[in-house]
Design a protein around this motif. Sequence first.
Motif, PDB file in Angstrom:
ATOM      1  N   TYR A  84       8.685  -2.182  -7.164  1.00 30.02           N
ATOM      2  CA  TYR A  84       9.482  -1.095  -7.716  1.00 30.02           C
ATOM      3  C   TYR A  84      10.556  -1.457  -8.052  1.00 30.02           C
ATOM      4  O   TYR A  84      11.187  -2.686  -8.308  1.00 30.02           O
ATOM      5  N   ASP A  85      11.057  -0.641  -9.538  1.00 28.89           N
ATOM      6  CA  ASP A  85      12.280  -1.026 -10.366  1.00 28.89           C
ATOM      7  C   ASP A  85      13.153  -0.247  -9.753  1.00 28.89           C
ATOM      8  O   ASP A  85      14.412  -0.740  -9.591  1.00 28.89           O
ATOM      9  N   ASP A  86      13.136   0.911  -9.609  1.00 26.67           N
ATOM     10  CA  ASP A  86      14.148   1.908  -9.278  1.00 26.67           C
ATOM     11  C   ASP A  86      14.272   2.321  -7.780  1.00 26.67           C
ATOM     12  O   ASP A  86      13.482   2.893  -7.163  1.00 26.67           O
ATOM     13  N   PRO A  87      15.534   1.755  -7.034  1.00 25.85           N
ATOM     14  CA  PRO A  87      15.521   2.160  -5.817  1.00 25.85           C
ATOM     15  C   PRO A  87      15.939   3.476  -5.363  1.00 25.85           C
ATOM     16  O   PRO A  87      15.799   3.738  -4.271  1.00 25.85           O
ATOM     17  N   HIS A  88      16.385   4.365  -6.223  1.00 25.33           N
ATOM     18  CA  HIS A  88      16.840   5.806  -5.902  1.00 25.33           C
ATOM     19  C   HIS A  88      15.635   6.564  -6.456  1.00 25.33           C
ATOM     20  O   HIS A  88      15.591   7.834  -5.906  1.00 25.33           O
ATOM     21  N   GLU A  89      14.413   6.187  -6.661  1.00 28.52           N
ATOM     22  CA  GLU A  89      13.175   6.745  -7.131  1.00 28.52           C
ATOM     23  C   GLU A  89      12.582   6.942  -5.705  1.00 28.52           C
ATOM     24  O   GLU A  89      12.570   6.366  -4.774  1.00 28.52           O
ATOM     25  N   ASP A  90      11.832   8.374  -5.644  1.00 31.97           N
ATOM     26  CA  ASP A  90      11.050   8.437  -4.476  1.00 31.97           C
ATOM     27  C   ASP A  90       9.700   7.915  -4.399  1.00 31.97           C
ATOM     28  O   ASP A  90       8.739   8.290  -5.099  1.00 31.97           O
ATOM     29  N   HIS A  91       9.412   6.944  -3.645  1.00 33.22           N
ATOM     30  CA  HIS A  91       8.155   6.020  -3.668  1.00 33.22           C
ATOM     31  C   HIS A  91       7.380   6.438  -2.599  1.00 33.22           C
ATOM     32  O   HIS A  91       6.309   5.817  -1.993  1.00 33.22           O
ATOM     33  N   THR A  92       7.466   7.598  -1.743  1.00 33.41           N
ATOM     34  CA  THR A  92       6.592   8.033  -0.551  1.00 33.41           C
ATOM     35  C   THR A  92       5.179   7.895  -1.127  1.00 33.41           C
ATOM     36  O   THR A  92       4.314   7.386   0.034  1.00 33.41           O
ATOM     37  N   ALA A  93       4.755   8.847  -2.015  1.00 37.05           N
ATOM     38  CA  ALA A  93       3.515   8.979  -2.421  1.00 37.05           C
ATOM     39  C   ALA A  93       2.562   7.594  -2.659  1.00 37.05           C
ATOM     40  O   ALA A  93       1.573   7.204  -2.053  1.00 37.05           O
ATOM     41  N   LYS A  94       3.540   6.588  -3.275  1.00 38.62           N
ATOM     42  CA  LYS A  94       2.831   5.280  -3.553  1.00 38.62           C
ATOM     43  C   LYS A  94       2.593   4.636  -2.386  1.00 38.62           C
ATOM     44  O   LYS A  94       1.922   3.913  -2.117  1.00 38.62           O
ATOM     45  N   LEU A  95       3.602   4.832  -1.361  1.00 35.75           N
ATOM     46  CA  LEU A  95       3.518   3.797  -0.138  1.00 35.75           C
ATOM     47  C   LEU A  95       2.286   4.578   0.807  1.00 35.75           C
ATOM     48  O   LEU A  95       1.717   3.948   1.637  1.00 35.75           O
ATOM     49  N   GLU A  96       2.109   5.669   0.866  1.00 37.92           N
ATOM     50  CA  GLU A  96       1.205   6.475   1.731  1.00 37.92           C
ATOM     51  C   GLU A  96      -0.115   5.983   0.941  1.00 37.92           C
ATOM     52  O   GLU A  96      -1.164   5.953   1.502  1.00 37.92           O
ATOM     53  N   GLY A  97      -0.077   5.823  -0.401  1.00 40.80           N
ATOM     54  CA  GLY A  97      -1.559   5.361  -0.934  1.00 40.80           C
ATOM     55  C   GLY A  97      -1.882   3.766  -0.446  1.00 40.80           C
ATOM     56  O   GLY A  97      -3.151   3.783  -0.180  1.00 40.80           O
ATOM     57  N   LEU A  98      -0.906   3.124  -0.440  1.00 40.03           N
ATOM     58  CA  LEU A  98      -1.040   1.761   0.286  1.00 40.03           C
ATOM     59  C   LEU A  98      -1.501   1.704   1.529  1.00 40.03           C
ATOM     60  O   LEU A  98      -2.520   0.987   2.054  1.00 40.03           O
ATOM     61  N   ARG A  99      -0.889   2.907   2.345  1.00 42.61           N
ATOM     62  CA  ARG A  99      -1.199   2.884   3.693  1.00 42.61           C
ATOM     63  C   ARG A  99      -2.680   3.147   4.005  1.00 42.61           C
ATOM     64  O   ARG A  99      -3.500   2.496   4.693  1.00 42.61           O
ATOM     65  N   GLU A 100      -3.128   4.117   3.006  1.00 45.52           N
ATOM     66  CA  GLU A 100      -4.325   4.877   3.201  1.00 45.52           C
ATOM     67  C   GLU A 100      -5.381   3.646   2.662  1.00 45.52           C
ATOM     68  O   GLU A 100      -6.460   3.403   3.225  1.00 45.52           O
ATOM     69  N   GLN A 101      -5.302   2.615   1.879  1.00 43.90           N
ATOM     70  CA  GLN A 101      -5.900   1.518   1.487  1.00 43.90           C
ATOM     71  C   GLN A 101      -6.160   0.500   2.695  1.00 43.90           C
ATOM     72  O   GLN A 101      -7.249   0.312   3.185  1.00 43.90           O
ATOM     73  N   CYS A 102      -4.985   0.367   3.310  1.00 41.76           N
ATOM     74  CA  CYS A 102      -4.980  -0.484   4.592  1.00 41.76           C
ATOM     75  C   CYS A 102      -5.756   0.175   5.508  1.00 41.76           C
ATOM     76  O   CYS A 102      -6.431  -0.627   6.415  1.00 41.76           O
ATOM     77  N   LEU A 103      -5.645   1.386   5.943  1.00 43.38           N
ATOM     78  CA  LEU A 103      -6.310   2.265   6.937  1.00 43.38           C
ATOM     79  C   LEU A 103      -8.100   1.892   6.730  1.00 43.38           C
ATOM     80  O   LEU A 103      -8.610   1.896   7.510  1.00 43.38           O
ATOM     81  N   ALA A 104      -8.308   2.327   5.311  1.00 48.59           N
ATOM     82  CA  ALA A 104      -9.465   2.383   5.099  1.00 48.59           C
ATOM     83  C   ALA A 104     -10.311   0.774   5.017  1.00 48.59           C
ATOM     84  O   ALA A 104     -11.589   0.611   5.353  1.00 48.59           O
ATOM     85  N   ALA A 105      -9.260  -0.290   5.020  1.00 52.74           N
ATOM     86  CA  ALA A 105      -9.767  -1.584   5.302  1.00 52.74           C
ATOM     87  C   ALA A 105     -10.110  -2.167   6.601  1.00 52.74           C
ATOM     88  O   ALA A 105     -10.726  -3.226   6.636  1.00 52.74           O
ATOM     89  N   ASP A 106      -9.637  -1.519   7.455  1.00 48.27           N
ATOM     90  CA  ASP A 106      -9.459  -1.860   8.892  1.00 48.27           C
ATOM     91  C   ASP A 106      -9.771  -0.785   9.885  1.00 48.27           C
ATOM     92  O   ASP A 106      -9.148   0.126   9.924  1.00 48.27           O
ATOM     93  N   ALA A 107     -11.001  -1.091  10.483  1.00 54.17           N
ATOM     94  CA  ALA A 107     -11.574  -0.011  11.510  1.00 54.17           C
ATOM     95  C   ALA A 107     -10.670   0.156  12.834  1.00 54.17           C
ATOM     96  O   ALA A 107     -10.539   1.268  13.316  1.00 54.17           O
ATOM     97  N   ASN A 108      -9.877  -0.772  12.982  1.00 59.79           N
ATOM     98  CA  ASN A 108      -9.128  -0.701  14.356  1.00 59.79           C
ATOM     99  C   ASN A 108      -7.710  -0.041  13.884  1.00 59.79           C
ATOM    100  O   ASN A 108      -6.938  -0.070  14.763  1.00 59.79           O
ATOM    101  N   ALA A 109      -7.448   0.108  12.808  1.00 64.03           N
ATOM    102  CA  ALA A 109      -6.033   0.503  12.309  1.00 64.03           C
ATOM    103  C   ALA A 109      -6.025   2.077  12.465  1.00 64.03           C
ATOM    104  O   ALA A 109      -6.983   3.122  12.366  1.00 64.03           O
ATOM    105  N   ARG A 110      -4.860   2.426  12.861  1.00 62.72           N
ATOM    106  CA  ARG A 110      -4.428   4.136  12.591  1.00 62.72           C
ATOM    107  C   ARG A 110      -3.088   4.182  12.283  1.00 62.72           C
ATOM    108  O   ARG A 110      -2.273   3.134  12.389  1.00 62.72           O
ATOM    109  N   ARG A 111      -2.453   5.159  12.114  1.00 58.23           N
ATOM    110  CA  ARG A 111      -1.066   5.587  11.681  1.00 58.23           C
ATOM    111  C   ARG A 111      -0.227   5.443  12.894  1.00 58.23           C
ATOM    112  O   ARG A 111      -0.328   5.585  14.088  1.00 58.23           O
TER     113      ARG A 111
END
Length: 114
Positions: A84-111
Amino acid sequence: MDAKRKKELMEIYKNRHPEMGVISYRCRETGEVFLGISKDTNSDFNSTNMKLAANWHPNKRLQELWNKYGSEGFELSVIKVLQYDDPHEDHTAKLEGLREQCLAADANARRIWR
């Protein structure tokens, strides 16, 4: 500390660029993985470790495993880093998208948190 130095340090803090991404707590014994999003990975690891050490973490399964195997029973890592470039921007949605990718890739993973 003089006022000029204090103001300078405040500016540095406001404009810092912390590592953001998906953090992982993997239990070595069971293979269970707990994933969380983080806007400051170092701070979030410290905070989560403190809660676990105090037996005060809201994720009961993670807390149960931590109590049984201790910190040495876990592998802690940052599995995805958000660019990311702007540390003041809200990046929550992008972070949640990354987490969802990781959850989908690992059957043993949960939040870590709901």
